[in-house]
Design a protein around this motif. Structure first.
Motif, PDB file in Angstrom:
ATOM      1  N   SER A  79       3.953  19.069   5.234  1.00  0.00           N
ATOM      2  CA  SER A  79       5.312  19.084   4.677  1.00  0.00           C
ATOM      3  C   SER A  79       6.356  19.027   5.781  1.00  0.00           C
ATOM      4  O   SER A  79       7.400  18.393   5.610  1.00  0.00           O
ATOM      5  N   ALA A  82       6.498  15.434   6.874  1.00  0.00           N
ATOM      6  CA  ALA A  82       7.164  14.636   5.839  1.00  0.00           C
ATOM      7  C   ALA A  82       8.675  14.840   5.872  1.00  0.00           C
ATOM      8  O   ALA A  82       9.441  13.876   5.702  1.00  0.00           O
ATOM      9  N   ARG A  85      10.166  13.011   9.019  1.00  0.00           N
ATOM     10  CA  ARG A  85      10.155  11.544   8.962  1.00  0.00           C
ATOM     11  C   ARG A  85      10.837  10.975   7.726  1.00  0.00           C
ATOM     12  O   ARG A  85      10.885   9.766   7.555  1.00  0.00           O
ATOM     13  N   GLY A  86      11.335  11.820   6.835  1.00  0.00           N
ATOM     14  CA  GLY A  86      12.051  11.344   5.663  1.00  0.00           C
ATOM     15  C   GLY A  86      11.164  10.836   4.546  1.00  0.00           C
ATOM     16  O   GLY A  86      11.578   9.992   3.753  1.00  0.00           O
ATOM     17  N   TRP A  87       9.973  11.354   4.449  1.00  0.00           N
ATOM     18  CA  TRP A  87       9.026  10.911   3.422  1.00  0.00           C
ATOM     19  C   TRP A  87       9.113  11.764   2.158  1.00  0.00           C
ATOM     20  O   TRP A  87       8.414  11.488   1.195  1.00  0.00           O
ATOM     21  N   SER A  88       9.919  12.780   2.123  1.00  0.00           N
ATOM     22  CA  SER A  88       9.917  13.733   1.012  1.00  0.00           C
ATOM     23  C   SER A  88      10.203  13.107  -0.341  1.00  0.00           C
ATOM     24  O   SER A  88       9.529  13.447  -1.324  1.00  0.00           O
ATOM     25  N   ARG A  90       9.543  10.133  -1.504  1.00  0.00           N
ATOM     26  CA  ARG A  90       8.364   9.397  -1.947  1.00  0.00           C
ATOM     27  C   ARG A  90       7.220  10.329  -2.306  1.00  0.00           C
ATOM     28  O   ARG A  90       6.452  10.056  -3.220  1.00  0.00           O
ATOM     29  N   LEU A  91       7.090  11.423  -1.578  1.00  0.00           N
ATOM     30  CA  LEU A  91       6.020  12.370  -1.877  1.00  0.00           C
ATOM     31  C   LEU A  91       6.250  13.086  -3.197  1.00  0.00           C
ATOM     32  O   LEU A  91       5.306  13.342  -3.943  1.00  0.00           O
ATOM     33  N   THR A  92       7.509  13.417  -3.512  1.00  0.00           N
ATOM     34  CA  THR A  92       7.761  14.054  -4.802  1.00  0.00           C
ATOM     35  C   THR A  92       7.522  13.072  -5.945  1.00  0.00           C
ATOM     36  O   THR A  92       7.019  13.455  -6.997  1.00  0.00           O
ATOM     37  N   ASP A  93       7.868  11.791  -5.739  1.00  0.00           N
ATOM     38  CA  ASP A  93       7.557  10.781  -6.753  1.00  0.00           C
ATOM     39  C   ASP A  93       6.048  10.700  -6.961  1.00  0.00           C
ATOM     40  O   ASP A  93       5.568  10.653  -8.100  1.00  0.00           O
TER      41      ASP A  93
END
Length: 185
Positions: A79, A82, A85-88, A90-93
């Motif tokens: 986490s 994530a 790197r700004g992936w949060s 997309r990960l919640t989707d």
């Protein structure tokens, strides 16, 4: 007649007194390392990280409190990466789409499939028109369940799509129009 070579071509073997050996070589290397360390300490604003010396004393163990050097749970590390790197988003989707049966329950999950989650709008495809109507009536309860499980602003709207009608197009050539239904009367 003996030739006399210039000193640059003779090398250290020609003049044994000029080359440092043994302990002298070690002292020279130690002096160079100390000078380099002093140069680095001067460049860091005078802070030293040595255990013995003038600067702050650096701990060698993490102690009883939490520290970044302590072993971390894998989920916390993932986490953190994530978030960095700004992936949060997309990960919640992916969490909503991947954990759909656990989020809404097996009864609803058996009769609808999440298609996409874009701009906080979840698109669901129902298996029949009756289930599409049922999901539209359950929309508020589904939004409450999703908000409790993944967060309040992840899903704000639900769009329910019914099943697609059969396609009457067969083969590469076709004629525009309603297809075989127009001959039924």
């Amino acid at each position: 007649m003996d030739k006399v070579w210039p000193t640059a071509h003779r090398g250290p073997a020609a003049n044994p007194a000029a080359a440092p050996r043994g302990a002298d070589l070690a002292r020279e290397a130690l002096r160079a390392a100390r000078a380099a360390a002093a140069g680095r300490a001067a460049g860091s604003g005078g802070r030293t990280h040595s255990v013995t010396g003038r600067g702050r004393r650096r701990r060698r163990w993490s102690g009883p409190g939490p520290d970044d050097r302590d072993p971390q749970p894998f989920g916390r590390l993932v986490s953190r990466v994530a978030m960095d790197r700004g992936w949060s988003p997309r990960l919640t989707d992916a969490t909503v789409l991947g954990r759909w049966p656990q989020l809404v329950g097996p009864d609803i999950a058996d009769h609808c499939t999440p298609i996409s989650l874009r701009d906080a709008e979840l698109t669901l495809q129902a298996e029949s028109t009756a289930w599409a109507t049922q999901l539209r009536t359950l929309q508020r309860q589904l939004l409450a369940r999703l908000a409790a499980a993944v967060g309040p602003d992840i899903v704000r709207r639900i769009r329910v799509v019914g099943p697609a009608g059969p396609s009457w197009r067969r083969g590469p050539r076709h004629i525009r129009g309603r297809g075989p239904r127009d001959t039924y009367g």
